[in-house]
Design an enzyme around this catalytic site. Structure first.
Site, PDB file in Angstrom:
ATOM      1  CB  ALA A  12      22.690  74.275  78.694  1.00 38.23           C
ATOM      2  N   GLY A  39      25.548  72.839  75.236  1.00 36.72           N
ATOM      3  CA  GLY A  39      24.876  71.614  74.815  1.00 36.72           C
ATOM      4  C   GLY A  39      25.718  70.938  73.747  1.00 36.72           C
ATOM      5  CG  ASP A 254      30.823  69.011  73.182  1.00 35.96           C
ATOM      6  OD1 ASP A 254      30.378  67.871  72.938  1.00 35.96           O
ATOM      7  OD2 ASP A 254      30.427  69.707  74.124  1.00 35.96           O
ATOM      8  CB  THR A 287      40.249  77.979  75.758  1.00 37.48           C
ATOM      9  OG1 THR A 287      39.399  76.822  75.729  1.00 37.48           O
ATOM     10  CG2 THR A 287      40.959  78.113  74.421  1.00 37.48           C
TER      11      THR A 287
END
Length: 309
Positions: A12, A39, A254, A287
């Site tokens: 994406a 993604g 991730d 972040t």
């Protein structure tokens, strides 16, 4: 460092923006948008890059959004191998509401892939001769549910370790195929186990039952601010996360996977690789928006985790 290849079948373009407040039926004027490649597997490759490592990203890409995705990966210096598809790569939207500090995440379904397109993704993946495959994210329409399971079966026959971060029927079809490492969160673990998880002792029992049933060799259960549980068929280790300010939780999972696989590819032992993963995940929450971990933050937190282990 051994070769890491990530696979993202449903990537994406992540678009982030800010607004003072969200309300219905009126024109909402947002701040200038921020664009990032997105993604699961792509974000793992980005996290590895930000941590100072290297990987290659294989992903399906179509239309003008696919072109922009590739350009953004070029700009970040990530080795990538887009597989052309007829459909248009999806866009996701993340809106930060300044008045409440709440975040709204709008996730689109993505295009349907034809058989020759997902087969081309498989061919590209194995042509790169990986030592580790990180298969992460949802499967788009048109891709068979057995897809991850067949990758895992083939990889096992050639001594390639598969790290999987997905859920649902696509995960169920991998049972017994030889997944090396799976990273569920607590909610996902409850779904896998079919029961409410109550405490650390229960985490260990549930995970070791799932390992015995062939779900994976190793389970790393992410527990948010509490860190992660590393479980094998014989051992259990709770790795505590350091206390950090929270700007956004997007990308923490991730980043954790990126830290783990980078550590393994560098030759670290499993526990130390997971410590690096917990540090990277903790760094990611510092972040804003869809940004991932920063190297300096991650390795500073890693040193903290090591000294408190």
């Amino acid at each position: 460092m051994r070769k890491v290849v990530t696979l993202t079948m449903n990537p994406a373009l992540d678009v982030g923006t800010d607004i003072h407040s969200v309300a219905p039926e009126i024109k909402l004027r947002c701040a200038s948008p921020r664009f990032h490649p997105g993604g699961g597997g792509i974000n793992v490759s980005r996290a590895i890059r930000f941590l100072g490592g290297e990987s290659s990203a294989v992903y399906a890409a179509g239309g003008h959004i696919g072109v922009m995705l590739s350009q953004l990966l070029d700009a970040e210096g990530i080795a990538h191998h887009p597989v052309p598809i007829a459909g248009i790569t999806r866009e996701n939207l993340v809106v930060y509401e300044e008045s409440t500090s709440l975040q709204y995440r709008f996730t689109m379904p993505g295009p349907e892939l034809a058989a020759d397109e997902w087969i081309a993704c498989l061919e590209t993946l194995f042509e790169l001769d990986p030592d580790y495959i990180v298969a992460s994210g949802s499967l788009p329409q048109g891709v068979p549910l057995e897809f991850y399971g067949e990758i895992t079966r083939y990889a096992r026959d050639y001594g390639i370790r598969v790290i999987l971060d997905t859920a649902g029927d696509a995960l169920n079809r991998t049972v017994g195929k030889g997944v090396y490492l799976l990273k569920p969160n607590l909610r996902e673990l409850e779904l896998f186990a079919g029961e409410k998880i109550r405490g650390e002792a229960h985490i260990r029992v549930a995970c070791q039952r799932l390992i015995a049933e062939g779900l994976a060799e190793v389970l790393v259960v992410s527990m948010g601010a509490a860190g992660a549980a590393l479980v094998t068929d014989t051992d259990y280790l709770h790795i505590h996360a350091p206390v950090t300010p929270i700007a956004s939780k997007v990308g923490a999972g991730d980043s954790m996977v990126g830290g783990i696989v980078m550590g393994l590819a560098q030759g670290r032992d499993l526990a130390d690789a997971v410590r690096l993963g917990v540090a990277a995940g903790s760094a990611a929450v510092m972040t804003p928006g869809t940004q991932l971990c920063r190297k300096d933050d991650a390795f500073r937190l890693y040193e903290t985790i090591k000294t408190t282990a």
